[in-house]
Scaffold this motif. Structure first.
Motif, mmCIF file in Angstrom:
data_model
loop_
_atom_site.group_PDB
_atom_site.id
_atom_site.type_symbol
_atom_site.label_atom_id
_atom_site.label_comp_id
_atom_site.label_asym_id
_atom_site.label_seq_id
_atom_site.Cartn_x
_atom_site.Cartn_y
_atom_site.Cartn_z
ATOM 1 N N LEU A 23 34.867 -11.986 22.439
ATOM 2 C CA LEU A 23 36.262 -11.880 22.002
ATOM 3 C C LEU A 23 36.453 -12.584 20.659
ATOM 4 C CD1 LEU A 23 39.190 -11.070 22.525
ATOM 5 C CD2 LEU A 23 39.469 -13.193 23.827
ATOM 6 N N CYS A 24 35.859 -13.779 20.528
ATOM 7 C CA CYS A 24 35.990 -14.514 19.260
ATOM 8 C C CYS A 24 35.338 -13.760 18.113
ATOM 9 C CB CYS A 24 35.375 -15.904 19.400
ATOM 10 S SG CYS A 24 36.296 -17.014 20.496
ATOM 11 N N LEU A 25 34.156 -13.185 18.364
ATOM 12 C CA LEU A 25 33.492 -12.428 17.306
ATOM 13 C C LEU A 25 34.313 -11.199 16.920
ATOM 14 C CD1 LEU A 25 29.756 -12.572 18.454
ATOM 15 C CD2 LEU A 25 30.856 -13.881 16.622
ATOM 16 N N PHE A 26 34.897 -10.529 17.912
ATOM 17 C CA PHE A 26 35.736 -9.367 17.615
ATOM 18 C C PHE A 26 36.951 -9.765 16.784
ATOM 19 C CE2 PHE A 26 39.308 -6.597 18.860
ATOM 20 C CZ PHE A 26 38.828 -5.382 18.369
ATOM 21 N N LEU A 27 37.591 -10.855 17.163
ATOM 22 C CA LEU A 27 38.750 -11.323 16.393
ATOM 23 C C LEU A 27 38.325 -11.757 14.995
ATOM 24 C CD1 LEU A 27 40.644 -13.379 19.125
ATOM 25 C CD2 LEU A 27 41.182 -11.092 18.264
ATOM 26 N N THR A 148 32.143 -4.295 5.091
ATOM 27 C CA THR A 148 32.656 -4.340 6.462
ATOM 28 C C THR A 148 31.581 -3.959 7.466
ATOM 29 O OG1 THR A 148 34.877 -3.787 5.667
ATOM 30 C CG2 THR A 148 34.421 -3.445 8.003
ATOM 31 N N ASP A 149 30.832 -2.913 7.163
ATOM 32 C CA ASP A 149 29.770 -2.501 8.070
ATOM 33 C C ASP A 149 28.703 -3.590 8.224
ATOM 34 O OD1 ASP A 149 31.072 -0.113 8.409
ATOM 35 O OD2 ASP A 149 29.839 0.989 6.937
ATOM 36 N N ARG A 150 28.338 -4.196 7.098
ATOM 37 C CA ARG A 150 27.339 -5.266 7.186
ATOM 38 C C ARG A 150 27.874 -6.460 7.973
ATOM 39 N NH1 ARG A 150 26.696 -3.581 1.846
ATOM 40 N NH2 ARG A 150 28.003 -5.288 1.081
ATOM 41 N N GLN A 151 29.162 -6.724 7.807
ATOM 42 C CA GLN A 151 29.791 -7.820 8.541
ATOM 43 C C GLN A 151 29.701 -7.590 10.050
ATOM 44 O OE1 GLN A 151 34.002 -8.785 7.550
ATOM 45 N NE2 GLN A 151 34.387 -7.891 9.582
ATOM 46 N N TRP A 152 30.042 -6.367 10.482
ATOM 47 C CA TRP A 152 29.983 -6.067 11.912
ATOM 48 C C TRP A 152 28.541 -6.064 12.415
ATOM 49 C CZ3 TRP A 152 33.786 -6.636 15.048
ATOM 50 C CH2 TRP A 152 35.093 -6.434 14.617
ATOM 51 N N MET A 153 27.601 -5.629 11.588
ATOM 52 C CA MET A 153 26.200 -5.652 12.004
ATOM 53 C C MET A 153 25.721 -7.087 12.203
ATOM 54 S SD MET A 153 24.500 -2.633 9.644
ATOM 55 C CE MET A 153 22.871 -3.080 10.230
ATOM 56 N N VAL A 154 26.122 -7.967 11.298
ATOM 57 C CA VAL A 154 25.740 -9.380 11.436
ATOM 58 C C VAL A 154 26.336 -9.975 12.713
ATOM 59 C CG1 VAL A 154 26.003 -11.675 10.434
ATOM 60 C CG2 VAL A 154 25.375 -9.745 8.976
ATOM 61 N N LEU A 155 27.627 -9.654 12.955
ATOM 62 C CA LEU A 155 28.273 -10.191 14.158
ATOM 63 C C LEU A 155 27.609 -9.667 15.426
ATOM 64 C CD1 LEU A 155 32.058 -10.033 13.128
ATOM 65 C CD2 LEU A 155 30.557 -12.036 13.192
ATOM 66 N N LEU A 156 27.308 -8.363 15.442
ATOM 67 C CA LEU A 156 26.681 -7.782 16.624
ATOM 68 C C LEU A 156 25.260 -8.302 16.822
ATOM 69 C CD1 LEU A 156 27.904 -4.074 16.365
ATOM 70 C CD2 LEU A 156 28.695 -5.845 17.951
ATOM 71 N N ALA A 157 24.539 -8.520 15.723
ATOM 72 C CA ALA A 157 23.177 -9.034 15.842
ATOM 73 C C ALA A 157 23.160 -10.500 16.286
ATOM 74 C CB ALA A 157 22.444 -8.879 14.505
ATOM 75 N N SER A 158 24.158 -11.257 15.850
ATOM 76 C CA SER A 158 24.186 -12.682 16.205
ATOM 77 C C SER A 158 24.714 -12.928 17.622
ATOM 78 C CB SER A 158 25.048 -13.453 15.205
ATOM 79 O OG SER A 158 26.398 -12.990 15.225
ATOM 80 N N ALA A 159 25.477 -11.968 18.175
ATOM 81 C CA ALA A 159 26.070 -12.162 19.499
ATOM 82 C C ALA A 159 25.010 -12.423 20.571
ATOM 83 C CB ALA A 159 26.951 -10.971 19.870
ATOM 84 N N PRO A 160 23.932 -11.596 20.711
ATOM 85 C CA PRO A 160 22.929 -11.887 21.758
ATOM 86 C C PRO A 160 22.253 -13.240 21.575
ATOM 87 C CG PRO A 160 22.681 -9.652 20.925
ATOM 88 C CD PRO A 160 23.634 -10.335 20.007
ATOM 89 N N VAL A 161 21.999 -13.597 20.301
ATOM 90 C CA VAL A 161 21.351 -14.888 20.057
ATOM 91 C C VAL A 161 22.260 -16.031 20.493
ATOM 92 C CG1 VAL A 161 20.361 -16.390 18.299
ATOM 93 C CG2 VAL A 161 20.032 -13.909 18.159
ATOM 94 N N LEU A 162 23.546 -15.935 20.123
ATOM 95 C CA LEU A 162 24.490 -16.984 20.508
ATOM 96 C C LEU A 162 24.658 -17.038 22.025
ATOM 97 C CD1 LEU A 162 27.217 -16.483 17.749
ATOM 98 C CD2 LEU A 162 25.506 -18.298 17.895
ATOM 99 N N ILE A 163 24.744 -15.866 22.663
ATOM 100 C CA ILE A 163 24.907 -15.844 24.120
ATOM 101 C C ILE A 163 23.690 -16.450 24.802
ATOM 102 C CG2 ILE A 163 25.042 -14.314 26.123
ATOM 103 C CD1 ILE A 163 26.796 -12.447 24.463
ATOM 104 N N ALA A 164 22.487 -16.100 24.320
ATOM 105 C CA ALA A 164 21.265 -16.673 24.899
ATOM 106 C C ALA A 164 21.243 -18.191 24.725
ATOM 107 C CB ALA A 164 20.035 -16.039 24.249
ATOM 108 N N GLY A 165 21.672 -18.653 23.547
ATOM 109 C CA GLY A 165 21.726 -20.096 23.333
ATOM 110 C C GLY A 165 22.716 -20.775 24.255
#
Length: 443
Positions: A23-27, A148-165
């Motif tokens: 939710l935070c990444l989406f916002l 914008t596209d690169r921004q969303w790609m970075v957010l989506l790529a970082s989400a699994p790493v952050l969740i795993a951490g």
């Protein structure tokens, strides 16, 4: 659902943190999109102001030098514009002729050397000098969309790493938090009935786990006290049973040794019968107390006139025990087991007689929550060293008060009163100056 509390906590923590993180990444993505859009708008308005200022001075050169800008006449015809646009128009003639206010719109145009069709954002405004001309400035939106596209790609790529951490951190946190519980469980499992003095190691701090450790240690203290009482009860019961059994065996041996003497045999058998009666009474008392401990003592409650019952018992018990017993008070009908109430009065009278009392008073009175029955004598009273534990099993006072008794009388009284949902207490003092047994029963 996993049975392990640690696993359940980690799953709940992971699901919660993953949801919150997404939710935070989406916002965050929405905020960044909005900031990029605002940056584009700010750039267009800055260029518009600069070009309008030049037009007020009659200079159209800045328009030709701008990256993407065009000036239209009142009828929608093109006056001048940026070379990058060539023959392509930012505004159609009809739109340029009809424009009366600031307008934002998005279109696609072939721009640049390769004439690649790209999205552009346009701001069109009336010049406002009375000529009816319209100014349009534009910016390449492809760069913004790429960012914008690169921004969303970075957010989506970082989400699994952050969740795993976060999951790993949650696992370590839960493991550290539950470690004291695991230690307490292992220590508690290692404590046996032979380790009655062993206790759990205190948990450092003053949190819930430390409180749990202290609570478990207090529970072990209570269990140790209960076990000690049970051992004492067994020891005392063995002692109480051994005496009459020894006497009984001796009388039987005397009878066997004097078979030719009828009087001697009869005397020995009478003594044996007396000891047998004592054994029966003691066994019945112990059985009643055991049933009370297991919640099996049930009172057969029926309407009983307490004053009539006390008067009848006073008449029967007085001559038997050598006491002057009086019953007085108010006629009160209570739901109770008459035989059990007689047992209370008999035990109280037997204790008074054993203590050397000469008078005994059964006093019945109403009270706020029910009925009060007092058994007061003129004896020496209960010794102070046993007054607080007088209802415990096999507790006796001095030799005079405990003579001939087993120390179970008041324990039985408490069991009977408890079965009637009442309470009982003992004190010394008025009305006769000796011991006072007070029974409170619900009306």
């Amino acid at each position: 659902m996993p049975r392990s509390l640690r696993t359940r906590l980690v799953l709940i923590f992971s699901a919660g943190t993953a949801g919150a993180l997404l939710l935070c990444l989406f916002l965050l993505g929405l905020v960044l999109d909005d900031q990029l859009g605002n940056a584009v708008g700010a750039d267009l308005y800055d260029r518009r102001d600069h070009l309008l200022t030049a037009l007020e001075e009659g200079d159209t050169g800045p328009i030709r030098h701008d990256s993407l800008a065009q000036l239209y006449a009142e009828d929608g015809s093109l006056i001048t514009g940026s070379p990058a646009l060539a023959r392509h128009r930012l505004l159609t003639p009809a739109l340029a002729a009809a424009l009366t206010d600031d307008t934002m719109l998005d279109i696609e145009l072939p721009i640049g050397a390769g004439r690649t069709v790209v999205p552009v954002s346009i701001l069109a405004v009336p010049v406002g000098d009375g000529s009816g001309n319209v100014l349009a400035v534009a910016t390449d939106a492809e760069i913004i969309e790429g960012a914008t596209d690169r921004q969303w790609m970075v957010l989506l790529a970082s989400a699994p790493v952050l969740i795993a951490g976060l999951v790993g951190a949650g696992w370590l946190l839960v493991r550290a938090a539950l470690r004291p519980v695991e230690v307490l469980s292992q220590e508690a499992a290692a404590i046996s009935s032979l380790d009655s003095d062993r206790r759990l190691r205190p948990v450092p701090g003053d949190d819930e786990l430390a409180t749990l450790g202290r609570t478990l240690n207090r529970m072990l203290d209570r269990l140790q006290t209960a076990f000690a009482r049970e051992r004492t009860f067994v020891d005392d019961a063995s002692h109480e049973l051994r005496t009459p059994l020894t006497v009984l065996r001796g009388e039987i041996e005397l009878a066997l040794g004097a078979l030719d003497d009828r009087d001697e045999v009869e005397q020995s058998l009478l003594a044996a019968r007396e000891q047998t009666d004592r054994l029966i009474r003691l066994t019945e008392h112990m059985l009643l107390l055991a049933r009370h401990r297991s919640g099996e003592v049930v009172a057969d409650r029926r309407p009983v006139d307490l004053l009539d019952l006390a008067s009848e018992e006073a008449r029967l018990l007085g001559p038997t025990l050598g006491l002057d017993i009086e019953a007085r008070g108010e006629p009160v009908v209570v739901p109770a087991d008459a035989d059990r109430l007689r047992q209370i009065l008999a035990n109280a009278a037997a204790n008074s007689a054993a203590a050397g009392a000469t008078r005994l008073l059964f006093l019945i009175e109403h009270e706020h929550a029910g009925v009060r029955l007092e058994c007061a004598d003129d004896g020496p009273g209960v010794p102070g060293d046993v007054l607080g534990s007088v209802f415990e099993r096999f507790v006796r006072g001095d030799a005079a008060r405990g003579a001939g008794g087993s120390g179970l009388g008041l324990s039985i009284v408490r069991a009977i009163v408890s079965a009637h949902d009442g309470r009982v207490e003992v004190r010394n003092g008025p009305p006769l100056g000796g011991a006072v047994l007070t029974v409170h029963l619900p009306a």
